[in-house]
Design an enzyme around this catalytic site. Structure first.
Site, PDB file in Angstrom:
ATOM      1  N   TYR A 165      57.493  24.683  30.611  1.00  0.00           N
ATOM      2  CA  TYR A 165      58.292  24.552  29.381  1.00  0.00           C
ATOM      3  C   TYR A 165      58.726  25.926  28.882  1.00  0.00           C
ATOM      4  CZ  TYR A 165      59.681  23.079  24.696  1.00  0.00           C
ATOM      5  OH  TYR A 165      60.395  22.855  23.544  1.00  0.00           O
ATOM      6  N   LYS A 169      62.667  27.355  28.648  1.00  0.00           N
ATOM      7  CA  LYS A 169      63.288  27.754  27.386  1.00  0.00           C
ATOM      8  C   LYS A 169      63.722  29.213  27.407  1.00  0.00           C
ATOM      9  CE  LYS A 169      63.193  23.762  25.420  1.00  0.00           C
ATOM     10  NZ  LYS A 169      64.449  23.036  25.177  1.00  0.00           N
ATOM     11  N   THR A 203      57.476  16.001  14.621  1.00  0.00           N
ATOM     12  CA  THR A 203      58.136  14.961  15.403  1.00  0.00           C
ATOM     13  C   THR A 203      57.130  14.436  16.421  1.00  0.00           C
ATOM     14  OG1 THR A 203      58.938  16.385  17.193  1.00  0.00           O
ATOM     15  CG2 THR A 203      60.285  16.289  15.186  1.00  0.00           C
TER      16      THR A 203
END
Length: 295
Positions: A165, A169, A203
């Site tokens: 990840y 990014k 979230t």
């Protein structure tokens, strides 16, 4: 001027918040999602809440390059121009490395290759806008990326969910920078590209796959803390920079920059950066997506 705005990964989290806010401002908003029923339900909800009837849906699985290409063709069949492309969809996958049907690692596919492919496929409608904006959602996690191994772009030698990840990014920031120079090289002056990070927002991001005990705990703790301290990291705050980059006149003509979660330009971590590495990355990604481009 009211804009035509496409948001990927807009049925949940920050994308959903941004879609609602931008629709409330009167823009035409196209919600991308994987689940048709979920996307259509949100479309109806936004129309009811905002009174804006110019809300549409488009369905595609961004882990499939063929689906990305179909999505782009579908968009171009409905709309003559695109003013804002928000590449919001992204994910951190599980502790075991997985590949797509194309043989590409899933994190790299969803977070890097597919946004790049979609952007390239939609360039012909972006250039028709008086002032188009590409917004790539990165993350402050890019600061944890190790030195990139361009001989292992599919992470076969060294995979972990957080490492994949973080690297994806970081790559997205480099690709955004390079897109600025590519646009200028092609004489395109009316399209800009910027990257941003939303910060730690409340979230469901990161809570679907098993990433290992410690990583699972981190994501669950963010969710729990946000319920105890509602002002800690709301989805609304997380989406604020995306909305700002999509609409603010203050950044007209600004391109190739990285913005923090407070709508300010921020210097990304550059310890692994060089112009040479940026170009190697761009060429490597173009090689992956080239078979799916309309060339």
């Amino acid at each position: 001027m009211k804009k035509i705005i496409l948001i990927t990964g807009a049925t949940d989290g920050l994308g959903k918040v941004a879609a609602k806010d931008l629709a409330k401002k009167g823009h035409t908003v196209i919600i991308h999602g994987r689940n048709k029923e979920k996307a259509q339900a949100l479309c109806k909800e936004i129309k009811t809440e905002t009174g804006n009837k110019n809300v549409d849906t488009i369905i595609a699985d961004l882990l499939s390059f063929t689906d990305v290409k179909r999505m782009a063709e579908e968009f171009k069949s409905r709309y003559e121009r695109l003013d804002v492309l928000i590449n919001n969809a992204g994910a951190m996958f599980g502790k075991n490395r997985e590949v797509t049907k194309h043989g590409t690692e899933k994190t790299m596919t969803l977070n890097v290759y597919s946004p790049m492919l979609l952007t390239e496929l939609l360039m012909e409608v972006l250039v028709k806008s008086p002032s188009a904006r590409i917004i790539n959602t990165s993350s402050s996690m890019h600061r944890r990326a190790v030195m990139p191994d361009f001989d292992d772009m599919q992470l076969e030698k060294n995979y972990s969910p957080t490492g994949a990840y973080a690297t994806s990014k970081l790559y997205l920031i480099w690709l955004t920078r390079h897109m600025k120079s590519e646009l200028r090289k092609q004489g395109i002056r009316n399209v800009t590209a910027n990257a941003s990070h939303p910060g730690a927002a409340a979230t469901q991001f990161g809570q679907n796959d098993d990433k290992g005990f410690l990583v699972n705990m981190v994501f669950k703790s963010v969710s729990v803390l946000s319920k105890i301290f509602p002002t800690l990291a709301s989805a609304e705050k997380g989406a604020a920079t995306t909305i700002y980059l999509a609409t603010s006149q203050q950044i007209e003509g600004v391109s190739g920059m990285y913005f923090d979660n407070k709508m300010k330009e921020e210097k990304p971590e550059d310890k692994h950066y060089s112009i040479e590495n940026e170009k190697i990355l761009w060429d490597s990604c173009m090689q992956v997506i080239h078979p799916y481009l309309n060339k």
